[in-house]
Design an enzyme around this catalytic site. Structure first.
Site, mmCIF file in Angstrom:
data_model
loop_
_atom_site.group_PDB
_atom_site.id
_atom_site.type_symbol
_atom_site.label_atom_id
_atom_site.label_comp_id
_atom_site.label_asym_id
_atom_site.label_seq_id
_atom_site.Cartn_x
_atom_site.Cartn_y
_atom_site.Cartn_z
ATOM 1 N N ALA A 10 0.828 -1.209 0.000
ATOM 2 C CA ALA A 10 0.000 0.000 0.000
ATOM 3 C C ALA A 10 0.859 1.255 0.000
ATOM 4 O O ALA A 10 0.899 2.008 -0.977
ATOM 5 C CB ALA A 10 -0.936 -0.017 1.211
ATOM 6 N N CYS A 42 -6.859 -5.697 2.601
ATOM 7 C CA CYS A 42 -8.166 -5.561 3.247
ATOM 8 C C CYS A 42 -9.242 -6.395 2.557
ATOM 9 O O CYS A 42 -10.277 -6.698 3.157
ATOM 10 C CB CYS A 42 -8.598 -4.094 3.259
ATOM 11 S SG CYS A 42 -7.448 -2.989 4.111
ATOM 12 N N ASN A 305 -1.779 4.548 2.608
ATOM 13 C CA ASN A 305 -1.816 5.243 1.325
ATOM 14 C C ASN A 305 -1.561 6.736 1.488
ATOM 15 O O ASN A 305 -0.822 7.352 0.706
ATOM 16 C CB ASN A 305 -3.157 5.006 0.635
ATOM 17 C CG ASN A 305 -3.180 3.727 -0.177
ATOM 18 O OD1 ASN A 305 -2.800 3.723 -1.343
ATOM 19 N ND2 ASN A 305 -3.607 2.637 0.442
ATOM 20 N N TYR A 426 -31.342 15.826 3.488
ATOM 21 C CA TYR A 426 -32.502 15.074 3.987
ATOM 22 C C TYR A 426 -33.476 14.770 2.861
ATOM 23 O O TYR A 426 -33.849 15.641 2.068
ATOM 24 C CB TYR A 426 -33.251 15.855 5.071
ATOM 25 C CG TYR A 426 -34.675 15.344 5.255
ATOM 26 C CD1 TYR A 426 -34.902 14.052 5.733
ATOM 27 C CD2 TYR A 426 -35.777 16.119 4.905
ATOM 28 C CE1 TYR A 426 -36.191 13.552 5.866
ATOM 29 C CE2 TYR A 426 -37.071 15.636 5.041
ATOM 30 C CZ TYR A 426 -37.272 14.357 5.516
ATOM 31 O OH TYR A 426 -38.547 13.859 5.636
#
Length: 450
Positions: A10, A42, A305, A426
């Site tokens: 990474a 990951c 990273n 919203y």
């Protein structure tokens, strides 16, 4: 100028790419001990569980991809020694066991971390595995295909252990987690971690807390039983050692490069070690917690990273800075997302703050909207200043959204009053009329006046 990078998963891969963009005319060489370079560790639990159907999909770039950018990537090369005075490396070619001395002008260490493996009887038996690199993944997949294990014991309950519990369960393997601590997820407050415990049990995972690994028993060279330090015997066709990782710093240490309080390589905000011209990035180095100013070691892919980008730019002559971390992290456990940012209530108190918190149950859509998904949310602030200190979210809903909002609030040094009046999007399919973050901030604001 010749820039050499040691390690290419990474941080190292990112450093190489950034160094090339910063210094188009520099010579850039990357040495990688493994056969693969630039892959997403990951993603490995999801390959094992079958969500990702081909392990090659988690490989981001091949050596020839780097080559097209003028970056020389040499795999199966182990850097065995650094001579800072001569600015030279000793590099062993694992393919033919030959060695060579190579000069550098700038050096970036991205040597990562390695699994902690306890020295107990039976640890070398077939069927006892770790999961850290691409070779580990290959061994894992081979064993699953050829031996078809029915029972697994995972020793350790960190992120990898919990993700693997779900992956093995998806394969129909009865899974037990053995954890020496009386609780899981120590960075989380106890009540939030307990929601994860309940969810694991609901999904058929057996949890044995407060029990450590004593020994591994086997027959014909293959593991059959895991024995805990209380004498409990657990049948196992597969034993996964997931008790944590430690920074891979031996190369740096023998070269006289200083380590920090955490045991990882000490660096400044430029990602430069205490030896001028030598940088470090990723899981091998420490950083600083931006809230309490303390050194911290956080071996996470996104941080690697970010640090690699800074190290690469500066090694190539730039002037970038990495300011530290808030500790934002997330993982998946069955149907539940588990995430946090900043300080827990316990850590905030230990850091000298006067924490006040609120825990609530929220959802990611309006209460009347179909398929709304619930989650538990905890917000922590400092009573004296009103500053937001951190948050934790656990549940089926959009916990990533809640945590990312708070992580941004930490970046902006917002108070609960600021967050209570945040202008967030919203619409019933996307959020309640008032986001749980806003509701929690309002409740904390009221609490502070008590």
């Amino acid at each position: 100028m010749r820039i050499i990078i040691v390690g290419g998963v990474a941080a190292g891969a990112k450093a190489a790419a950034k160094a090339r963009r910063t210094g188009p005319d520099h010579e850039i060489i990357l040495y990688q001990d493994e056969a693969e370079v630039s892959y997403s560790a990951c993603g490995m639990p999801y390959v094992i569980g079958g969500i990702i159907d081909n392990r090659r999909k988690i490989v981001i770039r091949q050596p020839e991809d780097f080559g097209r950018d003028g970056i020389q990537v040499l795999t199966r090369r182990l850097v065995t020694h650094i001579d800072p005075e001569q600015r030279q490396l000793t590099v062993r070619n694992r393919l033919d066991d030959s060695e060579e001395r190579v000069s550098y002008d700038r050096l970036i260490l991205a040597t990562g971390a390695r699994p902690m493996v306890p020295e107990v009887e039976g640890i070398t038996l077939e069927g006892v595995l770790t999961l850290r690199n691409f070779a580990d993944l290959a061994r894992f997949l081979s064993l699953l295909q050829t031996k078809r294990p029915k029972r697994a014991v995972i020793v350790g309950s960190g992120y990898i252990g919990l993700e693997l519990a779900e992956a093995l369960h998806a394969l129909g393997i009865k899974t037990t987690i053995v954890e020496k601590s009386p609780r899981i997820l120590p960075r989380f407050d106890v009540e939030m971690a307990w929601h994860v415990v309940e969810h694991l049990v609901e999904n058929g995972v057996e949890l044995m807390l407060g029990e450590g690994l004593a020994k591994l028993h086997g027959e014909n060279g293959r593991v059959t039983t895991v024995e805990t330090d209380t004498g409990t015997l657990l049948a196992a066709d597969l034993a996964v050692i997931a008790v944590g990782v430690r920074p891979n710093v031996e190369l740096a240490k023998t070269a006289g490069i200083a380590l920090g309080e955490t045991g990882a390589i000490a660096v400044n905000s430029a990602m430069e070690t205490r030896m001028p011209g030598i940088y470090a990035a990723g899981d091998c180095c420490e950083t600083v917690n931006r809230l309490n100013g303390k050194p911290v070691w956080m071996p996470l892919g996104d941080i690697a990273n970010l640090q690699g980008r800074v190290a690469g730019e500066n090694a190539a002559g730039g002037n970038a800075r990495f300011p530290g971390v808030f500790g934002t992290a997330i993982f998946k456990s069955f149907d539940m997302g588990v995430a946090m940012t900043g300080l827990s209530e316990q850590t905030a108190r230990e850091s000298g703050f006067d924490p006040v918190s609120v825990e609530m149950e929220g959802s990611d859509r309006a209460r009347y909207y179909p398929s709304r998904r619930p989650f538990f949310f905890k917000l922590v602030a400092d009573r004296r200043s009103g500053l937001v200190l951190g948050a934790q979210a656990v549940g089926e809903g959009a916990v990533d959204k809640m945590i990312d909002i708070v992580a941004t609030a930490l970046l902006g040094k917002l108070t609960c009053a600021d967050l209570e009046n945040a202008d967030l999007a919203y619409s019933p399919p996307f959020s309640p009329v008032l986001s749980p973050v806003i509701v929690a901030a309002g409740a904390l604001n009221n609490k502070m006046s008590w």
